[in-house]
Design an enzyme around this catalytic site. Structure first.
Site, PDB file in Angstrom:
ATOM      1  N   SER A  47      40.545  28.423  34.064  1.00 11.81           N
ATOM      2  CA  SER A  47      41.401  28.150  35.254  1.00 11.81           C
ATOM      3  C   SER A  47      41.238  26.609  35.997  1.00 11.81           C
ATOM      4  CB  SER A  47      40.703  29.192  36.180  1.00 11.81           C
ATOM      5  OG  SER A  47      41.644  29.541  37.173  1.00 11.81           O
ATOM      6  N   ASP A  94      47.824  37.430  32.619  1.00  6.12           N
ATOM      7  CA  ASP A  94      47.083  36.971  33.448  1.00  6.12           C
ATOM      8  C   ASP A  94      47.791  36.951  34.809  1.00  6.12           C
ATOM      9  OD1 ASP A  94      45.900  34.737  35.076  1.00  6.12           O
ATOM     10  OD2 ASP A  94      45.381  33.750  33.189  1.00  6.12           O
ATOM     11  N   HIS A 107      43.190  37.471  33.366  1.00  6.13           N
ATOM     12  CA  HIS A 107      42.608  35.947  33.786  1.00  6.13           C
ATOM     13  C   HIS A 107      41.244  35.889  33.319  1.00  6.13           C
ATOM     14  CE1 HIS A 107      42.858  32.050  35.591  1.00  6.13           C
ATOM     15  NE2 HIS A 107      41.986  32.330  36.462  1.00  6.13           N
TER      16      HIS A 107
END
Length: 276
Positions: free
Chosen positions: A97, A227, A256
């Site tokens: 991320s 995600d 995610h």
């Protein structure tokens, strides 16, 4: 607790496990978490004989709750100082991320010999926010909403995110883990509210396009098709073509936070890439 002190006086906490002569793997966490988010991967790769390192980004976890430097240039500079302090060479840098953005920004600028490979998992590059150049991105109002929710009731916001879209626990049939939700909340609440507030701009508005183009080491791009935090269409599917030596691997239906929900799938793929 092991820490380094950066040039601007910020203390950066880090973990460093395993043989000092083994190949290092450096893990970069997502927002608003800490090095603890990588426990599963660190234990796995420690068992495979690697040296594993993870740090708390400034303003997060056990590092200083900074009022300055909460942007990608400084995040990457902090990594460079940690790498130099530990004298890491031929390292693999793995970022999830926001940490994927940090990896791209650092690796594109790293000293020769420091980096062997990189991995971007559910990562924010090339750029998240919508603009004329990036029409498929998320509207600025989405990130303004994050900032408003954090300022209004950070503790509740940090329950809502992991309880819902981060791990896909809002999907029908999801196997919800209260422990995973509580651990996300714990990590988030350890950090500083101001630094985390400013980090939203860093992960959403930084354009990593030129970083991706500059990286010449092999890069594995891993992304779940479900995600809900960093949608694959405006992230991995755009980032991969910009890389000189990139490999794209997608995961049907994974969320995610797939490193936590599906480590038995993610860890062997990471290992295969690193060994290969």
């Amino acid at each position: 607790m092991p820490k380094i002190t950066t040039q601007d006086g910020t203390e950066i906490f880090y973990k460093d496990w395993g043989p000092r002569d083994a190949q290092p793997i450096v893990f970069h966490h997502g927002w608003p978490l800490s090095a603890d988010d990588w426990d599963n991967q660190m234990l796995f790769f420690l068992g495979e004989g690697y040296r594993v390192i993870a740090h708390d980004r400034r303003g997060h976890g056990r590092s200083s709750q900074t009022t300055t430097g909460n942007e990608m240039d400084t995040y990457a500079a902090d990594v460079a100082e940690l790498v130099a302090k530990l004298d890491l060479r031929n390292a693999v840098h793995v970022g999830h991320s926001t940490g994927g953005g940090e990896v791209a920004h650092y690796v594109a600028r790293a000293e020769a010999g420091r980096v062997a490979k990189a991995v971007l998992i559910g990562a924010v590059p090339p750029v998240m926010v919508q603009s004329e150049k990036n029409p498929g991105g998320l509207p600025l109002s989405v990130f303004d909403g994050f900032r408003a929710a954090l300022a209004a009731n950070r503790a509740q916001f940090y329950r809502d995110v992991p309880s819902g879209p981060f791990y896909g626990f809002n999907r029908e049939g999801a196997q919800i883990s209260e422990g995973v939700i509580a651990n996300w909340w714990r990590q988030g609440m350890m950090g500083g509210a101001q630094a985390q507030h400013e980090c939203i701009k860093a992960f959403s508005e930084t354009d990593f396009t030129e970083d991706l183009k500059a990286i010449d080491v092999p890069v594995l791009v891993m992304h779940g098709t479900d995600d809900q935090i960093v949608p694959i269409a405006d992230a991995a599917l755009l980032a991969h073509p910009l890389l000189r030596n990139g490999t794209l691997k997608t995961y049907e239906g994974l969320p995610h936070g797939m490193c936590t929900t599906h480590p038995d799938t993610i860890n062997p793929d990471l290992l295969a890439f690193i060994r290969g």
